[in-house]
Design an enzyme around this catalytic site. Structure first.
Site, PDB file in Angstrom:
ATOM      1  CG  HIS A 150      42.757  43.955  27.104  1.00 21.55           C
ATOM      2  ND1 HIS A 150      41.975  43.257  26.219  1.00 21.55           N
ATOM      3  CD2 HIS A 150      42.137  43.840  28.311  1.00 21.55           C
ATOM      4  CE1 HIS A 150      40.941  42.733  26.851  1.00 21.55           C
ATOM      5  NE2 HIS A 150      41.014  43.076  28.122  1.00 21.55           N
ATOM      6  CG  ASP A 153      38.451  33.425  28.568  1.00 22.98           C
ATOM      7  OD1 ASP A 153      38.441  33.537  29.805  1.00 22.98           O
ATOM      8  OD2 ASP A 153      37.990  34.287  27.810  1.00 22.98           O
ATOM      9  NE  ARG A 174      35.044  34.219  35.599  1.00 22.86           N
ATOM     10  CZ  ARG A 174      35.726  35.191  34.988  1.00 22.86           C
ATOM     11  NH1 ARG A 174      36.419  34.931  33.881  1.00 22.86           N
ATOM     12  NH2 ARG A 174      35.749  36.396  35.475  1.00 22.86           N
ATOM     13  CB  SER A 187      39.429  35.671  31.925  1.00 25.25           C
ATOM     14  OG  SER A 187      38.705  36.066  30.801  1.00 25.25           O
ATOM     15  CE  LYS A 232      40.127  36.794  27.134  1.00 26.90           C
ATOM     16  NZ  LYS A 232      38.760  37.132  27.454  1.00 26.90           N
TER      17      LYS A 232
HETATM   18  N1  URA Z   1      37.296  40.553  30.392  1.00 28.59           N
HETATM   19  C1  URA Z   1      37.682  39.286  30.134  1.00 28.59           C
HETATM   20  O1  URA Z   1      38.207  38.987  29.076  1.00 28.59           O
HETATM   21  N2  URA Z   1      37.474  38.364  31.095  1.00 28.59           N
HETATM   22  C2  URA Z   1      36.899  38.636  32.286  1.00 28.59           C
HETATM   23  O2  URA Z   1      36.751  37.746  33.103  1.00 28.59           O
HETATM   24  C3  URA Z   1      36.498  39.948  32.520  1.00 28.59           C
HETATM   25  C4  URA Z   1      36.717  40.907  31.555  1.00 28.59           C
END
Ligand code: URA
Length: 434
Positions: free
Chosen positions: A82, A161, A168, A183, A187
């Site tokens: 990621h 999220d 946010r 966050s 995932k």
């Molecule tokens: N990528 C994400 O998935 N979440 C964030 O808060 C920042 C970058």
């Protein structure tokens, strides 16, 4: 339990219990907590951080807000790589076929681009007919054939999220390290893999502008992963210039294919090789990262990695022949060249500015609803460390609609930061945290 008491606790830097975190998030998910209370909690978190216990519970509750995906029926060592998002970041497109050729599988969720950063989905969707897998069964089918299991984000995975991120975004709480860490990791934890390798981008074009903040984000994500019983490795990589030379969607597919043919930009190669070496080590095939180089060279030189990409494109509905014939990809109708108005050594190429220069000609989206023009993009011809003479060509813009081309050109000119003294070539990998 009263939500106002939980906000007060966070405000006073007291630790919330697992039950309290769960209650707050689950009630928010079903609409029993109004946005204004959640906003207050997020802002208190922004200032007062989370303890390790709070962060783990926060992340696990986020993960459990939706579906989790198991890949027990893929008989491979599974890597989830990621990136926190960069400009010219085509690592997944190159890495996944390499891992496949090395006998591993990739299982990951991919996203669409937003703002100055691109997304893997948009890049692959520049291939006519290419359909990103939406279901677990499609991913498994393709991954079992090709070793590459990429899945588009769906609303069913970590819905909390999506809801919290939107809040946010409008409450100035995006740049909170625990909120970013939870966050991202919620995932990652929703998808089965044997190792999670995080590429935390550092610099102008990244969420993390400096190495100290990037290290802290890495530490918090490793803390969450370890707490959840997962193996997590992190690379911190440079985003004080775009990765490689090509930016755009079809454009980045081409640069990725070129790397699989052995023509790699140095920085892209360094990032891809390091992550592949970390994967080999996590699998137990090597003990030192440097032992991986030969193995990776071998699958590139033999053409095996390229054939994995060809298979993946074909299995996903595209024409795999494009790896040998780029005319199958969409191409922009026009090109304009950009010439330097100053001279010196390139000390930095503001990646965010370059990303925006690509976005405004249609390569990216300013808002989620925008359409992307897969054919358009940029080529930068000079990288950090290079010397530029006044009047020398530094970039090319490939466009269809002339509307924003002049602005794009000015943004590229502005992105190049030059100095009189010689500049050392930067390292693409700033740090590895295993
Ligand atoms: N990528 C994400 O998935 N979440 C964030 O808060 C920042 C970058």
């Amino acid at each position: 339990m009263r939500i106002v008491d939980l906000i007060e606790k966070k405000r006073e830097k007291e630790e919330l219990t697992r039950e309290e975190i769960k209650f707050l998030l689950n009630e928010y998910l079903v609409g029993n907590v109004p946005d204004y209370q959640m906003s207050a909690f997020l802002m208190a978190t922004y200032f007062n951080d989370m303890t390790a216990g709070e962060l783990l519970e926060f992340t696990m509750t986020m993960r459990d807000s939706g579906d989790t995906v198991k890949f027990d029926d893929i008989d491979k060592f599974l890597v989830d790589k990621h990136s926190t998002g960069g400009v010219g970041d085509k690592v997944t497109i190159v890495l996944a076929p390499i891992l496949s050729a090395l006998g591993m599988g990739t299982t990951k969720l991919s996203g669409k681009g937003l703002g100055h950063t691109g997304g893997t989905i948009d890049k692959f969707e520049s291939i006519k007919g290419f359909k990103f897998s939406k279901t677990r069964d499609d991913v498994v089918k393709i991954a079992n054939k090709t070793g590459i299991g990429l899945m588009g984000y769906s609303d069913k995975i970590v819905p909390l999220d999506k809801k919290i991120y939107a809040l946010r975004d409008v409450t100035a709480t995006v740049p909170s390290i625990p909120l970013i860490a939870s966050s991202i990791m919620s995932k990652k934890l929703a998808i089965q893999s044997d190792v999670i390798i995080l590429d935390v981008k550092v610099g102008d074009g990244a969420f993390m502008k400096d190495i100290e903040h990037a290290k802290e984000l890495a530490r918090r994500m490793i803390e969450i992963g370890t707490g959840a019983g997962r193996k997590v490795k992190v690379v911190l990589s440079n985003m004080d210039e775009p990765l490689g030379y090509l930016i755009g969607n079809a454009n980045e597919i081409i640069e990725s294919i070129e790397m699989l043919k052995g023509n790699a930009p140095k920085d892209l190669k360094e990032v891809v090789y390091t992550i592949a070496e970390l994967a080999l080590k996590a699998k137990g095939e090597i003990t030192e990262l440097s032992e991986g180089i030969e193995k990776i060279d071998a699958v590139i030189n033999s053409g095996l990695a390229l054939s994995k990409l060809r298979e993946f494109i074909a299995e996903s509905g595209g024409n795999g022949d494009l790896v040998d014939d780029y005319s199958i990809l969409p191409a922009a109708k026009n090109k304009v060249e950009v010439f330097s108005n100053k001279e010196g050594y390139v000390s930095k190429i503001k990646a965010e500015e370059v990303g925006k220069a690509a976005m405004i000609i249609g390569a990216g989206r300013a808002t989620k609803e925008d359409e992307v023009d897969h054919a358009v993009g940029l080529k930068i011809l000079k990288k950090v460390g290079d010397k530029i003479k006044k009047g020398e060509k530094i970039a090319e813009i490939y466009y269809n609609d002339a509307k924003n081309v002049e602005d794009s050109k000015n943004m590229i000119l502005d992105a190049y930061v030059l100095q009189d003294e010689k500049v050392l070539e930067p390292k693409a990998i700033l740090e590895i945290i295993e």
